[in-house]
Design a protein around this motif. Structure first.
Motif: not given
Ligand code: CUA
Length: 317
Positions: A152, A187, A189-191, A195, A198
């Protein structure tokens, strides 16, 4: 309720509210000014080249005067880039070093990224929360970032730079908030599927307000103030809720976010909806409908159970 309805500042790197974000914004403006100056210079030279082609000036000096061309290439192609890159290097390196500097009396907070919410723990206390990080204005903060699953990235543009949250690694973010208010973080960062949902808030409070809040959270939670809240607590304890969520003094589930101060949060589901009784009622009945992919399953509840549960959860602060 005042906290709940308080306006959240939009994420904006150019509207800093912490010492580190100020430094980053300054570097950003410096880079922009230099890039703009280079662009203006290049466009001007192109324009001059276009309009002077073949005119009298060239005839006098001669179009291919080697001495002039050589000097032009040396200045434009070597001296200028070296000066620009040196200024950029000094500005960024000194900023990076300054951002990592340890400060005295830092408030230590541990934040863990989980698909798709944030666990928050105030180090040296037994106070936990989720999706909301509280701190005091002008008091330095050190946030240790860890991940429970995938990569993340913790980013509150008004506070500091973006920092990845990586499984098996501890990353450290330091900043000193300079403005009281509520600042949105996300967040970065692609998670996975959620995503985009978040998000979290950084809540910067006045020093005494923060101290009062933190010590209040360490006391025994107040007894239910109404029969409905008491009934809601019983629903919470008898159903699967308590197996996944912690509420101080009531349950100790760790799979989902800690709910001990849920009623004071601005949003639910890590930013999926504002925290209102109506949204919460929809959420407890069928969370995946609001946030597909979320671990919390739909729960079969009577209308009465829903309203009791909502009253209970909104009373937690
Ligand atoms: Cu967590 Cu994107």
């Amino acid at each position: 309720m005042i906290v709940l309805l308080a306006q959240v500042n939009r994420p904006n790197m150019l509207n800093p509210a912490a010492s580190e974000a100020h430094r980053l914004a300054d570097v950003g403006w410096l880079l922009f000014a230099m890039a703009a100056a280079v662009a203006i210079l290049v466009f001007t030279l192109i324009a001059v080249g276009l309009f002077r082609r073949g005119d009298a000036a060239d005839a006098e000096v001669g179009p291919g005067s080697p001495q002039r061309d050589h000097r032009f290439i040396m200045i434009g192609g070597l001296v200028l880039p070296v000066v620009i890159l040196t200024v950029v290097a000094v500005a960024t390196i000194t900023t990076v070093i300054a951002l990592r500097q340890e400060k005295p009396h830092e408030l230590a907070i541990e934040v863990r990224g989980v698909q798709w919410f944030w666990r928050v723990h105030y180090s040296g206390t037994d106070v936990d929360s989720a999706n909301e990080v509280r701190m005091a204005v002008d008091r330095p903060v050190v946030i240790t970032l860890k991940s429970d699953d995938v990569i993340h990235s913790f980013w509150v543009p008004s506070m500091a730079g973006k920092l990845d949250v990586i499984p098996g690694q501890t990353n450290v973010l330091r900043f000193t908030p300079t403005k009281v208010g509520r600042f949105r973080g996300e967040c970065a960062e692609f998670c996975g599927l959620q995503h985009a949902n978040m998000a979290f808030d950084v809540v910067v409070m006045k020093g005494p307000d923060f101290d009062r809040w933190l010590s209040g959270r360490q006391k025994e939670p107040a007894a239910p103030a109404t029969d409905q809240i008491l009934a809601g607590r019983q629903v919470f304890g008898s159903l699967s809720c308590s197996g996944c969520h912690t509420v101080t003094g009531v349950s100790d589930g760790t799979r989902g976010p800690d709910l001990s101060d849920f009623g004071g949060r601005r949003t639910l589901g890590a930013g999926v909806a504002t925290n209102t009784p109506a949204h919460l009622a929809q959420w407890v009945r069928n969370a995946p409908r609001m946030k597909p992919g979320v671990n919390m399953p739909p729960i079969a509840l009577t209308d009465r159970q829903v309203s009791d549960l909502v009253a209970y959860l909104e009373s937690l602060s």
